[in-house]
Design a protein around this motif. Structure first.
Motif, PDB file in Angstrom:
ATOM      1  N   GLU A 100       0.823  -1.223   0.128  1.00 58.34           N
ATOM      2  CA  GLU A 100       0.086   0.036   0.052  1.00 58.34           C
ATOM      3  C   GLU A 100       1.113   1.321   0.095  1.00 58.34           C
ATOM      4  OE1 GLU A 100      -2.371   2.165   3.577  1.00 58.34           O
ATOM      5  OE2 GLU A 100      -3.312  -0.035   2.826  1.00 58.34           O
ATOM      6  N   GLN A 101       1.873   1.221   0.707  1.00 54.44           N
ATOM      7  CA  GLN A 101       2.826   2.376   0.975  1.00 54.44           C
ATOM      8  C   GLN A 101       3.465   2.757  -0.334  1.00 54.44           C
ATOM      9  OE1 GLN A 101       5.024   1.791   4.427  1.00 54.44           O
ATOM     10  NE2 GLN A 101       3.350   1.725   5.795  1.00 54.44           N
ATOM     11  N   ARG A 102       3.974   1.520  -0.968  1.00 55.72           N
ATOM     12  CA  ARG A 102       4.815   1.710  -2.044  1.00 55.72           C
ATOM     13  C   ARG A 102       3.817   2.273  -3.267  1.00 55.72           C
ATOM     14  NH1 ARG A 102       6.399  -3.098  -2.188  1.00 55.72           N
ATOM     15  NH2 ARG A 102       5.027  -4.061  -3.587  1.00 55.72           N
ATOM     16  N   VAL A 103       2.978   1.786  -3.417  1.00 55.62           N
ATOM     17  CA  VAL A 103       1.798   2.280  -4.525  1.00 55.62           C
ATOM     18  C   VAL A 103       1.639   3.402  -4.554  1.00 55.62           C
ATOM     19  CG1 VAL A 103      -0.478   1.729  -5.505  1.00 55.62           C
ATOM     20  CG2 VAL A 103       1.007  -0.144  -4.902  1.00 55.62           C
ATOM     21  N   VAL A 104       1.284   4.055  -3.102  1.00 57.77           N
ATOM     22  CA  VAL A 104       1.104   5.367  -2.722  1.00 57.77           C
ATOM     23  C   VAL A 104       1.826   6.463  -3.314  1.00 57.77           C
ATOM     24  CG1 VAL A 104       0.438   7.279  -1.037  1.00 57.77           C
ATOM     25  CG2 VAL A 104      -0.879   4.996  -1.235  1.00 57.77           C
ATOM     26  N   ALA A 105       3.237   5.830  -3.005  1.00 62.39           N
ATOM     27  CA  ALA A 105       4.500   6.767  -3.030  1.00 62.39           C
ATOM     28  C   ALA A 105       4.685   6.783  -4.843  1.00 62.39           C
ATOM     29  CB  ALA A 105       5.673   6.184  -2.255  1.00 62.39           C
ATOM     30  N   MET A 106       4.574   5.618  -5.339  1.00 60.25           N
ATOM     31  CA  MET A 106       4.858   5.638  -6.818  1.00 60.25           C
ATOM     32  C   MET A 106       3.878   6.370  -7.835  1.00 60.25           C
ATOM     33  SD  MET A 106       6.161   1.585  -7.180  1.00 60.25           S
ATOM     34  CE  MET A 106       6.065   1.448  -8.867  1.00 60.25           C
ATOM     35  N   ALA A 107       2.610   6.331  -7.080  1.00 64.66           N
ATOM     36  CA  ALA A 107       1.675   7.082  -7.779  1.00 64.66           C
ATOM     37  C   ALA A 107       1.717   8.649  -7.644  1.00 64.66           C
ATOM     38  CB  ALA A 107       0.278   6.936  -7.028  1.00 64.66           C
ATOM     39  N   ALA A 108       2.558   9.103  -6.371  1.00 59.90           N
ATOM     40  CA  ALA A 108       2.686  10.455  -6.187  1.00 59.90           C
ATOM     41  C   ALA A 108       3.695  11.062  -7.178  1.00 59.90           C
ATOM     42  CB  ALA A 108       3.054  10.564  -4.664  1.00 59.90           C
ATOM     43  N   GLU A 109       4.707  10.096  -7.509  1.00 57.63           N
ATOM     44  CA  GLU A 109       5.906  10.376  -8.518  1.00 57.63           C
ATOM     45  C   GLU A 109       5.314  10.523  -9.874  1.00 57.63           C
ATOM     46  OE1 GLU A 109       8.576   7.190  -8.395  1.00 57.63           O
ATOM     47  OE2 GLU A 109       9.278   7.722  -6.405  1.00 57.63           O
ATOM     48  N   ARG A 110       3.925   9.969 -10.151  1.00 58.14           N
ATOM     49  CA  ARG A 110       3.550  10.000 -11.512  1.00 58.14           C
ATOM     50  C   ARG A 110       2.320  11.085 -11.471  1.00 58.14           C
ATOM     51  NH1 ARG A 110       6.194   5.607 -10.436  1.00 58.14           N
ATOM     52  NH2 ARG A 110       6.885   4.329 -12.219  1.00 58.14           N
ATOM     53  N   GLY A 111       2.226  11.596 -10.383  1.00 55.61           N
ATOM     54  CA  GLY A 111       1.238  12.820 -10.299  1.00 55.61           C
ATOM     55  C   GLY A 111      -0.142  12.602  -9.797  1.00 55.61           C
ATOM     56  N   LEU A 112      -0.245  11.397  -9.161  1.00 53.31           N
ATOM     57  CA  LEU A 112      -1.701  10.798  -8.551  1.00 53.31           C
ATOM     58  C   LEU A 112      -1.631  10.879  -7.148  1.00 53.31           C
ATOM     59  CD1 LEU A 112      -2.120   7.636 -10.701  1.00 53.31           C
ATOM     60  CD2 LEU A 112      -2.742  10.111 -11.365  1.00 53.31           C
ATOM     61  N   VAL A 113      -2.626  11.755  -6.539  1.00 45.87           N
ATOM     62  CA  VAL A 113      -2.768  11.852  -4.955  1.00 45.87           C
ATOM     63  C   VAL A 113      -3.613  10.547  -4.577  1.00 45.87           C
ATOM     64  CG1 VAL A 113      -3.143  13.145  -2.857  1.00 45.87           C
ATOM     65  CG2 VAL A 113      -2.190  14.402  -4.944  1.00 45.87           C
ATOM     66  N   LEU A 114      -3.299   9.568  -3.862  1.00 42.78           N
ATOM     67  CA  LEU A 114      -4.096   8.489  -3.459  1.00 42.78           C
ATOM     68  C   LEU A 114      -4.243   8.548  -2.049  1.00 42.78           C
ATOM     69  CD1 LEU A 114      -2.705   5.696  -5.791  1.00 42.78           C
ATOM     70  CD2 LEU A 114      -4.486   7.124  -6.220  1.00 42.78           C
ATOM     71  N   ASP A 115      -4.968   7.958  -1.379  1.00 42.68           N
ATOM     72  CA  ASP A 115      -5.440   7.588  -0.074  1.00 42.68           C
ATOM     73  C   ASP A 115      -5.470   6.133   0.354  1.00 42.68           C
ATOM     74  OD1 ASP A 115      -6.199   7.984   2.478  1.00 42.68           O
ATOM     75  OD2 ASP A 115      -8.194   8.169   1.909  1.00 42.68           O
ATOM     76  N   GLY A 116      -4.320   5.693   1.050  1.00 44.51           N
ATOM     77  CA  GLY A 116      -4.196   4.334   1.676  1.00 44.51           C
ATOM     78  C   GLY A 116      -5.145   4.279   2.681  1.00 44.51           C
ATOM     79  N   LEU A 117      -5.473   2.899   2.921  1.00 45.62           N
ATOM     80  CA  LEU A 117      -6.310   2.606   4.015  1.00 45.62           C
ATOM     81  C   LEU A 117      -5.626   2.855   5.376  1.00 45.62           C
ATOM     82  CD1 LEU A 117      -8.618  -0.343   2.766  1.00 45.62           C
ATOM     83  CD2 LEU A 117      -9.185   1.945   2.734  1.00 45.62           C
ATOM     84  N   ARG A 118      -4.589   2.922   5.538  1.00 41.06           N
ATOM     85  CA  ARG A 118      -3.740   2.778   6.878  1.00 41.06           C
ATOM     86  C   ARG A 118      -4.189   4.166   7.675  1.00 41.06           C
ATOM     87  NH1 ARG A 118      -3.197   2.594  11.199  1.00 41.06           N
ATOM     88  NH2 ARG A 118      -1.826   2.717  12.606  1.00 41.06           N
TER      89      ARG A 118
END
Length: 470
Positions: free
Chosen positions: A414-432
């Motif tokens: 989850e943390q890795r996907v959120v971080a990689m998405a941010a590098e590609r311009g996407l702001v995501l919300d993990g369930l943590r």
């Protein structure tokens, strides 16, 4: 000396930045070094939004030329990126570094001048508000003479408009409850604070869904209430697992936040029966209650059990947080306690937003907006589910509201996907962040209301690749 930290949304303003005028380095260089160092340490992360150069200058008590020069340097180095009107964001790592390196074949790579695409839940489709109706409502609201005294429960016109709204859009017909049982609030969180401060005992235990709405958790704790976890599954709160000895239960039965389930009828009955048998108060957060796309919305809990349910709603999700108003439908004794609390503390809900909503309702604009909102978000949800399913990405959550959930195997993924998405311009919300205790659910709560359709279409392939490779 480090500067005091004011209340602010940017994590940058929570850092102690020490700019020394006796340092031979220019202030702009010191600031750029401090921000670069914070990003390296992870104190600033990919996707974090930075304050404007003017706001940061005011916070640090320096000239705006200092903050602008620092931002310009970091932008040139690739640490931050943004576009006029959209804000400035941390990009996690500079181009060419190992963590941030991409290849020309990576179609998800983000150009430096592209704005971040916000895919978080809990943000309304503000772009869909009819601007002509919006302006008309504000003009009409301004024609109302100024008040000479506060209306502790809210204006009678607002309470009548909310009563009509609950009847038309939530099917609420409850014998014995009148407009006196409807109180204006500043929104769901402020209503929770008022309930905790006026009705609940200090130190009392309140069960809150886990995962659940953490602002409600914070509101309860802020007034000395003890929060205990009540687990949820795909259908909502697990009634049999609610701890005994609580004074109240906070839940979102219409569309559980963030998992997205709808509490079935048998659980609703069981919840009410336990509340009556054990002396609970049920605090019903009607999150996304107006937004169902498959069947008619289930009746609100307050219509089943007006004696033990306090129903909360807000305009911030169906319209915009600009209005800053919500409502509370409460039993007589609870409404009286809240009004007494407001008298003691000298607090009242702000009337401006109430007046605007009254005008929107009076001319039918509120109803038209809700119909348009349901149509738009229903189409967006179908588009999201179809596109992700075609790429083999699992999605769950009822056909309702403005978000779905994408499950992931564990917290690290989850943390890795959120971080990689941010590098590609996407702001995501993990369930943590939606958990009080140890994380039990892993994945993304994907909102589709805040962005445009074009942004959504551009973002979904990137997201599908990230989740598929996770």
């Amino acid at each position: 000396m480090p500067h005091a930290v004011p209340a602010a949304s940017s994590p940058l303003l929570e850092l102690a930045i020490d700019l020394r005028r006796d340092d031979p380095r220019p202030l702009a260089v010191q600031l750029a070094d401090a921000l670069r160092h914070a990003a390296t340490l992870g104190q600033l992360r990919g996707g974090d939004r930075l304050p404007s150069t003017r706001a940061l200058a005011r916070h640090l008590e320096v000239s705006r030329t200092v903050t602008a020069a620092a931002y310009e340097q970091l932008h040139a180095e690739g640490w931050i990126a943004g576009r006029h009107g959209s804000g400035t964001y941390v990009t996690t790592s500079p181009p060419g570094s190992r963590a941030g390196a991409t290849t020309g074949a990576d179609r998800g790579a983000r150009q430096a001048d592209e704005p971040m695409v916000v895919l978080t839940p809990g943000v309304p489709w503000a772009g869909g508000v009819d601007r002509a109706a919006w302006r008309r409502a504000w003009r009409a609201a301004a024609d109302t003479p100024p008040d000479s005294k506060p209306h502790r429960g809210g204006s009678i016109e607002y309470r009548e408009a909310i009563t009509e709204h609950l009847l038309r859009h939530r099917g609420l017909v409850v014998g014995g409850l009148t407009v006196d049982n409807v109180l204006a609030t500043g929104g769901t969180t402020s209503a929770v604070v008022e309930l905790a401060g006026s009705v609940l005992r200090r130190g009392a235990a309140v069960a809150v869904e886990e995962p659940g709405y953490q602002r409600a958790v914070g509101a309860l704790r802020s007034v000395g209430v003890r929060v205990v976890a009540a687990p949820v599954d795909h259908a909502g709160i697990v009634v049999d697992a609610i701890p005994r000895g609580v004074q109240a239960v906070y839940c979102s039965p219409a569309h559980q936040y963030p998992i997205g389930g709808r509490l079935p009828a048998e659980r609703r009955i069981a919840l009410v029966e336990r509340a009556r048998a054990e002396g609970w108060l049920i605090i019903e957060d009607d999150y996304d209650g107006e937004l169902r796309y498959d069947v008619a919305p289930l009746p609100v809990l307050a219509s089943m059990a007006p004696d033990v349910v306090v129903h909360l709603g807000t305009t911030s999700k169906i319209l915009t947080p600009t209005l800053g108003v919500g409502w509370m439908l409460a039993p007589d004794d609870v409404a009286a306690c809240v009004l007494q609390h407001r008298d003691r503390t000298g607090t009242s809900p702000a009337p401006a937003g109430q007046r605007v909503l009254v005008e929107l309702a009076r001319h039918g604009d509120l109803g038209r907006h809700l119909r348009r909102l349901r149509r738009e978000l229903s189409q967006r949800r179908a588009f999201v589910v179809e596109k992700l399913a075609a790429e083999g990405v699992e999605v769950f959550g009822d056909r309702a509201g403005a978000h779905v959930v994408l499950p992931l195997p564990d917290a690290e993924t989850e943390q890795r996907v959120v971080a990689m998405a941010a590098e590609r311009g996407l702001v995501l919300d993990g369930l943590r962040r939606h958990h009080c205790g140890p994380q039990q659910w892993f994945g993304l709560a994907l909102g589709y209301a805040a962005c445009s359709r074009d942004e959504l279409e551009r973002a979904l392939p990137i997201l599908a690749r990230l989740c598929g490779n996770a």
